[in-house]
Design an enzyme around this catalytic site. Structure first.
Site, PDB file in Angstrom:
ATOM      1  CG  HIS A  17      -1.928  -1.012   1.352  1.00 39.69           C
ATOM      2  ND1 HIS A  17      -2.045  -1.851   2.440  1.00 39.69           N
ATOM      3  CD2 HIS A  17      -2.932  -1.383   0.504  1.00 39.69           C
ATOM      4  CE1 HIS A  17      -3.066  -2.675   2.264  1.00 39.69           C
ATOM      5  NE2 HIS A  17      -3.618  -2.424   1.096  1.00 39.69           N
ATOM      6  CE  LYS A  41     -13.029  -6.620   3.246  1.00 43.19           C
ATOM      7  NZ  LYS A  41     -12.538  -5.752   2.190  1.00 43.19           N
ATOM      8  NE  ARG A  90      -2.986  -7.316  -4.529  1.00 39.54           N
ATOM      9  CZ  ARG A  90      -3.715  -7.356  -3.429  1.00 39.54           C
ATOM     10  NH1 ARG A  90      -3.162  -7.559  -2.273  1.00 39.54           N
ATOM     11  NH2 ARG A  90      -5.022  -7.196  -3.504  1.00 39.54           N
ATOM     12  CB  SER A 128      -4.469  -6.630   4.254  1.00 39.14           C
ATOM     13  OG  SER A 128      -3.964  -5.362   3.947  1.00 39.14           O
TER      14      SER A 128
HETATM   15  P1  ADP Z   1      -9.867  -3.761  -0.200  1.00 37.13           P
HETATM   16  O1  ADP Z   1     -10.501  -4.430   0.989  1.00 37.13           O
HETATM   17  O2  ADP Z   1     -10.652  -2.616  -0.736  1.00 37.13           O
HETATM   18  O3  ADP Z   1      -9.341  -4.682  -1.266  1.00 37.13           O
HETATM   19  P2  ADP Z   1      -7.126  -3.467   0.646  1.00 37.13           P
HETATM   20  O4  ADP Z   1      -6.673  -2.663   1.814  1.00 37.13           O
HETATM   21  O5  ADP Z   1      -6.941  -4.941   0.742  1.00 37.13           O
HETATM   22  O6  ADP Z   1      -8.617  -3.042   0.452  1.00 37.13           O
HETATM   23  O7  ADP Z   1      -6.418  -2.968  -0.679  1.00 37.13           O
HETATM   24  C1  ADP Z   1      -6.565  -1.666  -1.155  1.00 37.13           C
HETATM   25  C2  ADP Z   1      -5.938  -1.522  -2.537  1.00 37.13           C
HETATM   26  O8  ADP Z   1      -4.540  -1.731  -2.447  1.00 37.13           O
HETATM   27  C3  ADP Z   1      -6.448  -2.517  -3.571  1.00 37.13           C
HETATM   28  O9  ADP Z   1      -6.568  -1.851  -4.821  1.00 37.13           O
HETATM   29  C4  ADP Z   1      -5.351  -3.532  -3.675  1.00 37.13           C
HETATM   30  O10 ADP Z   1      -5.307  -4.123  -4.967  1.00 37.13           O
HETATM   31  C5  ADP Z   1      -4.128  -2.650  -3.443  1.00 37.13           C
HETATM   32  N1  ADP Z   1      -3.004  -3.426  -2.938  1.00 37.13           N
HETATM   33  C6  ADP Z   1      -2.960  -4.159  -1.808  1.00 37.13           C
HETATM   34  N2  ADP Z   1      -1.761  -4.748  -1.653  1.00 37.13           N
HETATM   35  C7  ADP Z   1      -1.015  -4.348  -2.726  1.00 37.13           C
HETATM   36  C8  ADP Z   1       0.328  -4.629  -3.165  1.00 37.13           C
HETATM   37  N3  ADP Z   1       1.113  -5.454  -2.495  1.00 37.13           N
HETATM   38  N4  ADP Z   1       0.761  -4.039  -4.306  1.00 37.13           N
HETATM   39  C9  ADP Z   1      -0.059  -3.231  -5.015  1.00 37.13           C
HETATM   40  N5  ADP Z   1      -1.333  -2.944  -4.666  1.00 37.13           N
HETATM   41  C10 ADP Z   1      -1.810  -3.495  -3.540  1.00 37.13           C
END
Ligand code: ADP
Length: 155
Positions: A17, A41, A90, A128
């Site tokens: 992130h 969630k 990803r 995450s």
């Molecule tokens: P959500 O629950 O909305 O998916 P996340 O916090 O899991 O929220 O992710 C938010 C955004 O960050 C998403 O667009 C996800 O694809 C992106 N993201 C998460 N981890 C990575 C990573 N390692 N590299 C690039 N983008 C990421």
């Protein structure tokens, strides 16, 4: 003023992130990292904890703002005057999912554009979900977390 919202659960924020925010910063005047509060969630960390970590991680970046919102992301963007969303890709399954959401946001948000960043190879395996599994399994998740976040082994 070009404002972009980076919405997510950030449960917890990972180095993946952080990389996205840093890559987005040169493109926008302000990047709002916004935790979407979704009551259906189940999160591992409280909203307060997640916001606190986000504030610590981006404290040195005055053009990053931390916030949270309920309900639709597109309506939140309209409320704060943001015309752009930031999301990361990803895998091809990320793409399939994000494609639909971005098309919906473009309609519901009356022209909101989603800007996608392809994950850097060194971060593309980080999520995450994986971090939560490591933490709840009693492992050390620190390689995937920004240095500001210290999480001890799960009880
Ligand atoms: P959500 O629950 O909305 O998916 P996340 O916090 O899991 O929220 O992710 C938010 C955004 O960050 C998403 O667009 C996800 O694809 C992106 N993201 C998460 N981890 C990575 C990573 N390692 N590299 C690039 N983008 C990421």
């Amino acid at each position: 003023m070009k404002i972009a919202v980076f919405p997510g659960s950030f449960d917890p924020i990972t180095v993946g992130h952080v990389d996205l925010v840093k890559r987005a910063l040169p493109l926008f005047d302000k990047v709002v990292v916004a935790v979407g509060v979704n009551s259906t969630k189940k999160n591992l960390f409280t909203l307060d904890q997640r916001l606190d970590w986000l504030r610590q991680v981006f404290i040195q970046h005055p053009s990053v703002e931390i916030d949270f919102f309920q309900n639709l992301t597109a309506h939140y963007c309209q409320r704060i005057g943001a015309k752009y969303l930031i999301r990361g890709l990803r895998t091809s399954s990320d793409f399939e999912y994000e494609k639909t959401i971005s098309q919906l946001n473009h309609i519901v948000g009356k022209g909101i554009e989603t800007v996608f960043f392809i994950a850097q190879p060194e971060y593309s395996h980080i999520s995450s979900t994986i971090v939560r599994e490591i933490i709840t399994g009693g492992g050390d998740a620190s390689p995937f977390l920004p240095p500001e976040i210290i999480i001890g082994p799960a009880a």
